[in-house]
Design a protein around this motif. Sequence first.
Motif, short mmCIF file in Angstrom:
data_model
loop_
_atom_site.label_atom_id
_atom_site.label_comp_id
_atom_site.label_asym_id
_atom_site.label_seq_id
_atom_site.Cartn_x
_atom_site.Cartn_y
_atom_site.Cartn_z
N PRO A 175 45.55 40.08 46.19
CA PRO A 175 45.38 40.90 45.03
C PRO A 175 44.03 40.99 44.25
O PRO A 175 43.48 41.69 43.90
CB PRO A 175 46.44 40.53 43.98
CG PRO A 175 46.74 39.10 44.32
CD PRO A 175 46.52 39.08 45.75
N GLU A 193 42.26 43.42 46.37
CA GLU A 193 42.53 44.67 46.07
C GLU A 193 42.01 45.36 44.53
O GLU A 193 41.45 46.32 44.77
CB GLU A 193 44.31 44.79 45.96
CG GLU A 193 44.76 45.97 45.53
CD GLU A 193 46.23 46.19 45.48
OE1 GLU A 193 46.92 46.86 44.67
OE2 GLU A 193 47.00 45.02 46.18
N ILE A 194 41.93 44.47 43.84
CA ILE A 194 41.27 44.64 42.58
C ILE A 194 39.78 45.11 42.92
O ILE A 194 39.15 45.82 42.18
CB ILE A 194 41.67 43.69 41.42
CG1 ILE A 194 43.06 43.89 41.25
CG2 ILE A 194 41.02 43.91 40.17
CD1 ILE A 194 43.62 42.63 40.32
N ALA A 221 39.08 48.24 44.08
CA ALA A 221 39.29 49.33 43.03
C ALA A 221 38.02 49.51 42.16
O ALA A 221 37.63 50.55 41.56
CB ALA A 221 40.40 49.00 42.24
N HIS A 222 37.42 48.45 41.89
CA HIS A 222 36.14 48.35 41.16
C HIS A 222 34.84 48.51 41.64
O HIS A 222 33.44 48.36 41.09
CB HIS A 222 36.21 46.97 40.19
CG HIS A 222 37.10 46.79 38.82
ND1 HIS A 222 36.60 47.13 37.76
CD2 HIS A 222 38.73 46.57 38.99
CE1 HIS A 222 37.73 47.19 37.03
NE2 HIS A 222 38.92 46.56 37.64
N ILE A 280 35.65 39.53 40.46
CA ILE A 280 36.83 39.85 39.97
C ILE A 280 37.41 38.38 39.42
O ILE A 280 37.92 38.42 38.20
CB ILE A 280 37.92 40.25 40.87
CG1 ILE A 280 37.50 41.78 41.38
CG2 ILE A 280 39.24 40.32 40.26
CD1 ILE A 280 37.17 42.92 40.07
N TRP A 337 37.97 37.60 35.23
CA TRP A 337 39.16 37.17 34.94
C TRP A 337 38.98 35.84 33.85
O TRP A 337 39.44 35.75 32.72
CB TRP A 337 40.27 36.66 36.19
CG TRP A 337 41.47 36.01 35.47
CD1 TRP A 337 42.62 36.72 35.32
CD2 TRP A 337 41.58 34.88 35.39
NE1 TRP A 337 43.56 36.04 34.58
CE2 TRP A 337 42.93 34.56 34.89
CE3 TRP A 337 40.96 33.63 35.10
CZ2 TRP A 337 43.62 33.54 34.50
CZ3 TRP A 337 41.39 32.24 34.93
CH2 TRP A 337 42.83 32.35 34.62
N LEU A 387 38.74 43.78 33.36
CA LEU A 387 40.23 44.12 34.12
C LEU A 387 40.91 44.95 33.14
O LEU A 387 41.05 44.51 31.94
CB LEU A 387 40.48 42.77 34.31
CG LEU A 387 39.52 42.16 35.68
CD1 LEU A 387 40.20 40.69 36.07
CD2 LEU A 387 39.25 42.92 36.74
N THR A 388 41.85 45.59 33.62
CA THR A 388 42.96 46.24 32.86
C THR A 388 44.00 45.46 32.62
O THR A 388 44.28 44.31 33.34
CB THR A 388 43.29 47.53 33.64
OG1 THR A 388 44.09 47.05 34.80
CG2 THR A 388 42.34 48.53 34.00
N GLU A 410 45.81 44.82 35.82
CA GLU A 410 45.34 44.07 36.70
C GLU A 410 45.48 42.39 36.44
O GLU A 410 45.66 41.86 37.23
CB GLU A 410 43.91 44.39 36.94
CG GLU A 410 43.56 45.69 37.60
CD GLU A 410 42.18 46.42 37.38
OE1 GLU A 410 41.76 47.12 38.31
OE2 GLU A 410 41.52 45.87 36.33
N GLN A 434 48.64 41.64 37.44
CA GLN A 434 48.86 41.11 38.92
C GLN A 434 48.29 40.04 39.34
O GLN A 434 48.71 39.29 40.44
CB GLN A 434 48.02 42.32 39.58
CG GLN A 434 48.25 42.57 41.02
CD GLN A 434 47.39 43.78 41.65
OE1 GLN A 434 46.70 44.51 41.00
NE2 GLN A 434 47.57 43.96 43.03
N LEU A 435 47.05 39.56 38.48
CA LEU A 435 46.68 38.20 38.96
C LEU A 435 47.30 36.96 38.25
O LEU A 435 47.20 35.99 38.53
CB LEU A 435 44.96 38.18 38.45
CG LEU A 435 44.19 39.12 39.00
CD1 LEU A 435 42.85 39.45 38.44
CD2 LEU A 435 44.11 38.75 40.51
#
Length: 340
Positions: free
Chosen positions: A254, A257-258, A261-262, A269, A273, A308-309, A312, A315-316
């Motif tokens: 994940p 994946e994130i 997207a960025h 990422i 976080w 991060l949304t 997201e 997801q983490l």
Amino acid sequence: MTQSTTRIKQVELGKGGPLVGVQGLGCMGMSEFYGDTDETAARQTLDAALAAGVTLFDTADVYGRGANEEFLAPFVAAHRDEITLATKFAIERSDDPQYRGIRNDRAYIRQAVEDSLRRLGTDVIDLYYMHRRDPAVPFAESVGAMAELVREGKVRHLGLSEVTGAELREAHAVHPIAALQSEWSLFSRDVERSAVGAAAELGVAFVPYSPLGRGFLTGAFADASVELSEGDFRKFQPRFTGDNAKANAALLAPVREIAAAHGATAAQIALAWVQQRAQVHGLTVVPIPGTRKPGRLAENAAATRITLTEAELAQLEPIATQVSGDRYPDMSSTSAAREA
């Protein structure tokens, strides 16, 4: 993510503490622990950090048995008024490479600070941490001795590392603590049990070390026992080897994946976080990722501009509960070992 030369923003490091860049630099690996080092590249990294707005530089007397402090001395001399200098005491080493002792007694602290001041080539340390706690020594003695250093002008602010929430409150009652440094990352969240809440309550800044899981969260290696050099201490960390490493590598899906997207890296990422823990928990967070390469420094600093949304973050969220293996072979000196 396109790299930018924009300087990172500043935050106050604890209530009444100095203004620092919202991301610092861990300097440990420039001297020891992560295999061979390139001194020229390491010095270029220090310069790149300052240019990016990174102003908190973190070392300790145990790194290279003083060699890391000595390595930083020329940089400190050239930029003393531009940086916030942090170092630590408490872990004692000897000629036996396997020996690690913990000393919090007053006499040791007073000798340790004099040695660090000499090696760093400065007359004051901005942030002086107790690296590990010896529960047998009351905070009235250890933090009391550290407070004497503040009154004498040898130290400006006090910090602790790897203490529980209850211990932080007890120490803070002896003398204000500006910062708490402990491991905090997508892989390591035990500090959220009590230390993070106490820090938020007291106005203590949190300085996460190893926010990239000692490099594992970047995807740079999948099994330390076979991919890293003989001089790299990660070869002996339980979560980075064997079946643990294989299981943990699968947890990065994940993150990747994130990152895609960025248009960012997995490292960015993971750092984003950690940075967003400030909003989640209501406290100042200044992670200190370590690197010896200017390019990695720029990449890390750029992570401070990623948000991060909620989706997201969700997801983490489960990753830490699925991690296999402890942070260290011996967890006895960590705050996690003393949590109720």
